[in-house]
Design a protein around this motif. Structure first.
Motif, PDB file in Angstrom:
ATOM      1  N   UNK A 122      -1.529  14.997   7.842  1.00 34.61           N
ATOM      2  CA  UNK A 122      -0.935  14.576   6.559  1.00 34.61           C
ATOM      3  C   UNK A 122       0.488  15.119   6.499  1.00 34.61           C
ATOM      4  N   UNK A 123       1.466  14.346   5.938  1.00 36.89           N
ATOM      5  CA  UNK A 123       2.834  14.865   5.844  1.00 36.89           C
ATOM      6  C   UNK A 123       2.852  16.266   5.240  1.00 36.89           C
ATOM      7  N   UNK A 124       3.744  17.114   5.774  1.00 38.02           N
ATOM      8  CA  UNK A 124       3.758  18.539   5.402  1.00 38.02           C
ATOM      9  C   UNK A 124       3.771  18.749   3.893  1.00 38.02           C
ATOM     10  N   UNK A 125       4.583  17.935   3.194  1.00 38.81           N
ATOM     11  CA  UNK A 125       4.729  18.153   1.756  1.00 38.81           C
ATOM     12  C   UNK A 125       3.746  17.341   0.929  1.00 38.81           C
ATOM     13  N   UNK A 126       2.758  16.748   1.598  1.00 42.63           N
ATOM     14  CA  UNK A 126       1.697  16.057   0.880  1.00 42.63           C
ATOM     15  C   UNK A 126       2.122  14.717   0.323  1.00 42.63           C
ATOM     16  N   UNK A 127       1.326  14.171  -0.598  1.00 47.00           N
ATOM     17  CA  UNK A 127       1.531  12.822  -1.088  1.00 47.00           C
ATOM     18  C   UNK A 127       2.890  12.583  -1.747  1.00 47.00           C
ATOM     19  N   UNK A 128       3.604  13.668  -2.129  1.00 43.07           N
ATOM     20  CA  UNK A 128       4.949  13.495  -2.705  1.00 43.07           C
ATOM     21  C   UNK A 128       5.829  12.652  -1.783  1.00 43.07           C
ATOM     22  N   UNK A 129       5.610  12.794  -0.470  1.00 42.67           N
ATOM     23  CA  UNK A 129       6.455  12.083   0.490  1.00 42.67           C
ATOM     24  C   UNK A 129       6.041  10.623   0.670  1.00 42.67           C
ATOM     25  N   UNK A 130       4.953  10.225   0.027  1.00 45.35           N
ATOM     26  CA  UNK A 130       4.437   8.884   0.252  1.00 45.35           C
ATOM     27  C   UNK A 130       5.043   7.886  -0.738  1.00 45.35           C
ATOM     28  N   UNK A 131       6.313   8.079  -1.072  1.00 42.69           N
ATOM     29  CA  UNK A 131       6.936   7.194  -2.051  1.00 42.69           C
ATOM     30  C   UNK A 131       7.337   5.862  -1.402  1.00 42.69           C
ATOM     31  N   UNK A 132       7.614   4.833  -2.229  1.00 45.43           N
ATOM     32  CA  UNK A 132       7.949   3.526  -1.670  1.00 45.43           C
ATOM     33  C   UNK A 132       9.184   3.594  -0.776  1.00 45.43           C
ATOM     34  N   UNK A 133       9.316   2.640   0.152  1.00 44.91           N
ATOM     35  CA  UNK A 133      10.390   2.720   1.138  1.00 44.91           C
ATOM     36  C   UNK A 133      11.749   2.323   0.584  1.00 44.91           C
ATOM     37  N   UNK A 134      12.796   2.908   1.137  1.00 45.27           N
ATOM     38  CA  UNK A 134      14.155   2.448   0.878  1.00 45.27           C
ATOM     39  C   UNK A 134      14.674   2.017   2.232  1.00 45.27           C
ATOM     40  N   UNK A 135      14.758   0.710   2.471  1.00 33.79           N
ATOM     41  CA  UNK A 135      15.222   0.233   3.767  1.00 33.79           C
ATOM     42  C   UNK A 135      16.738   0.196   3.744  1.00 33.79           C
ATOM     43  N   UNK A 136      17.379   0.903   4.665  1.00 30.89           N
ATOM     44  CA  UNK A 136      18.844   0.876   4.712  1.00 30.89           C
ATOM     45  C   UNK A 136      19.294   0.342   6.061  1.00 30.89           C
ATOM     46  N   UNK A 166       0.890  -1.166   0.000  1.00 29.49           N
ATOM     47  CA  UNK A 166       0.000   0.000   0.000  1.00 29.49           C
ATOM     48  C   UNK A 166       0.924   1.211   0.000  1.00 29.49           C
ATOM     49  N   UNK A 167       1.061   1.848  -1.164  1.00 23.62           N
ATOM     50  CA  UNK A 167       2.045   2.924  -1.319  1.00 23.62           C
ATOM     51  C   UNK A 167       1.791   4.048  -0.311  1.00 23.62           C
ATOM     52  N   UNK A 168       2.831   4.348   0.455  1.00 25.38           N
ATOM     53  CA  UNK A 168       2.719   5.453   1.416  1.00 25.38           C
ATOM     54  C   UNK A 168       2.172   5.047   2.774  1.00 25.38           C
ATOM     55  N   UNK A 169       1.763   3.780   2.911  1.00 19.14           N
ATOM     56  CA  UNK A 169       1.171   3.341   4.184  1.00 19.14           C
ATOM     57  C   UNK A 169       2.145   3.527   5.350  1.00 19.14           C
ATOM     58  N   UNK A 170       3.427   3.192   5.117  1.00 19.00           N
ATOM     59  CA  UNK A 170       4.395   3.291   6.207  1.00 19.00           C
ATOM     60  C   UNK A 170       4.515   4.702   6.739  1.00 19.00           C
ATOM     61  N   UNK A 171       4.543   5.669   5.814  1.00 21.68           N
ATOM     62  CA  UNK A 171       4.651   7.077   6.210  1.00 21.68           C
ATOM     63  C   UNK A 171       3.415   7.491   7.010  1.00 21.68           C
ATOM     64  N   UNK A 172       2.247   7.087   6.506  1.00 14.29           N
ATOM     65  CA  UNK A 172       0.997   7.485   7.169  1.00 14.29           C
ATOM     66  C   UNK A 172       0.852   6.804   8.528  1.00 14.29           C
TER      67      UNK A 172
END
Ligand code: TMP
Length: 255
Positions: free
Chosen positions: A240-254, A43-49
């Motif tokens: 909602x994240x300050x910069x909106x859905x732009x920040x809801x991109x898929x995760x990069x796990x490092x 679910x794209x962006x779910x982690x951020x939300x």
């Protein structure tokens, strides 16, 4: 940057060693699963939300004196939490019939409960998290009677508080499932604290006006608009994240 030691990877989250002893970093993934792990998806962006929603709800609960493992949000997908010993019992509180309760008792979905119904589940995915009684919990040593009482009392307080909070933004808290951990203080005291997360992944949230589902049931039952539902919950909570859905991109796990 130093590599972090991964402690645990679950379906929706990864836990890393934290910067100080007794802390962990909880990373929220976009991955999701349902039906005892038979169904997987992103679910794209779910982690951020969920990171934001869980932060918001845990902080509100702390304000009314409910102890939680949450310390602070670190970034879009990570939060710092206290390391606790997870009690292998999940507690569900139900206000309205839905999900497995409907299946078990043949109730019509949406039937209000005469009073909040509390259930215990053994946290063991290999056994599909079976429903258990207090007797199982004490007999198998998963938690002591006093700990069950504490988890029950906290769960009912959480239910009352969150029901009101969601009501205020036009959402019905149908049910939720939470887990707790033991926090070992230096003084020797052991405190039961809310752990894991509070989000549309582990709560059923229905729009008050339309009864539209705004939670993981949209994924479980292929109802579509899953990301939009999580976003709408965050939007109504005002987070909602300050910069909106732009920040809801898929995760990069490092790791
Ligand atoms: P259920 O009706 O499937 O028993 O679910 C009750 C609540 O618990 C619902 O809000 C979804 C949540 N839940 C979890 O958090 N984890 C789980 O593994 C399951 C099955 C449900």
């Amino acid at each position: 940057m130093a590599r972090r030691r991964q402690i645990y990877e679950g379906k929706a989250k990864v836990l890393f060693e934290g910067p100080e002893p007794g802390t962990l970093v909880q990373y929220f993934k976009d991955d999701t699963s349902a039906l005892n792990n038979q169904k997987h998806g992103i679910i794209t962006g779910k982690g951020v939300l969920n990171n934001r929603i869980s932060e918001y709800l845990m902080v509100r609960l702390q304000e009314i004196g409910v102890p939680t493992h949450f310390m602070r949000r670190l970034n879009m997908r990570e939060q710092l939490v206290r390391e606790v010993e997870i009690i292998p019992v999940e507690i569900a509180v139900r206000n309205v019939a839905a999900g497995s309760l409907v299946q078990r008792f043949g109730l019509a979905e949406g039937t209000p409960m005469p009073r909040s119904v509390v259930e215990y589940y053994y946290k063991n995915s290999e056994l599909s998290n079976p429903l258990v009684s207090e007797e199982h919990i004490t007999a198998f040593g998963w938690a002591a009677i006093g700990e069950i009482d504490e988890m029950l009392n906290l769960s009912l307080r959480i239910n009352d508080f969150l029901s009101g909070l969601f009501l205020g933004i036009g959402i019905r808290l149908v049910d939720f499932r939470v887990e707790y951990g033991r926090l070992y203080h230096d003084s020797g005291d052991i405190q039961i604290v809310l752990a894991d997360e509070l989000s549309p992944d582990n709560c059923r949230l229905w729009d008050m006006q339309t009864n539209e589902k705004m939670d993981k049931d949209r994924f479980r039952h292929d109802l579509g608009k899953v990301e939009e539902a999580y976003q709408e919950v965050a939007r109504r909570l005002g987070i909602l994240p300050e910069n909106g859905p732009r920040e809801l991109k898929p995760p990069i796990i490092s790791p």
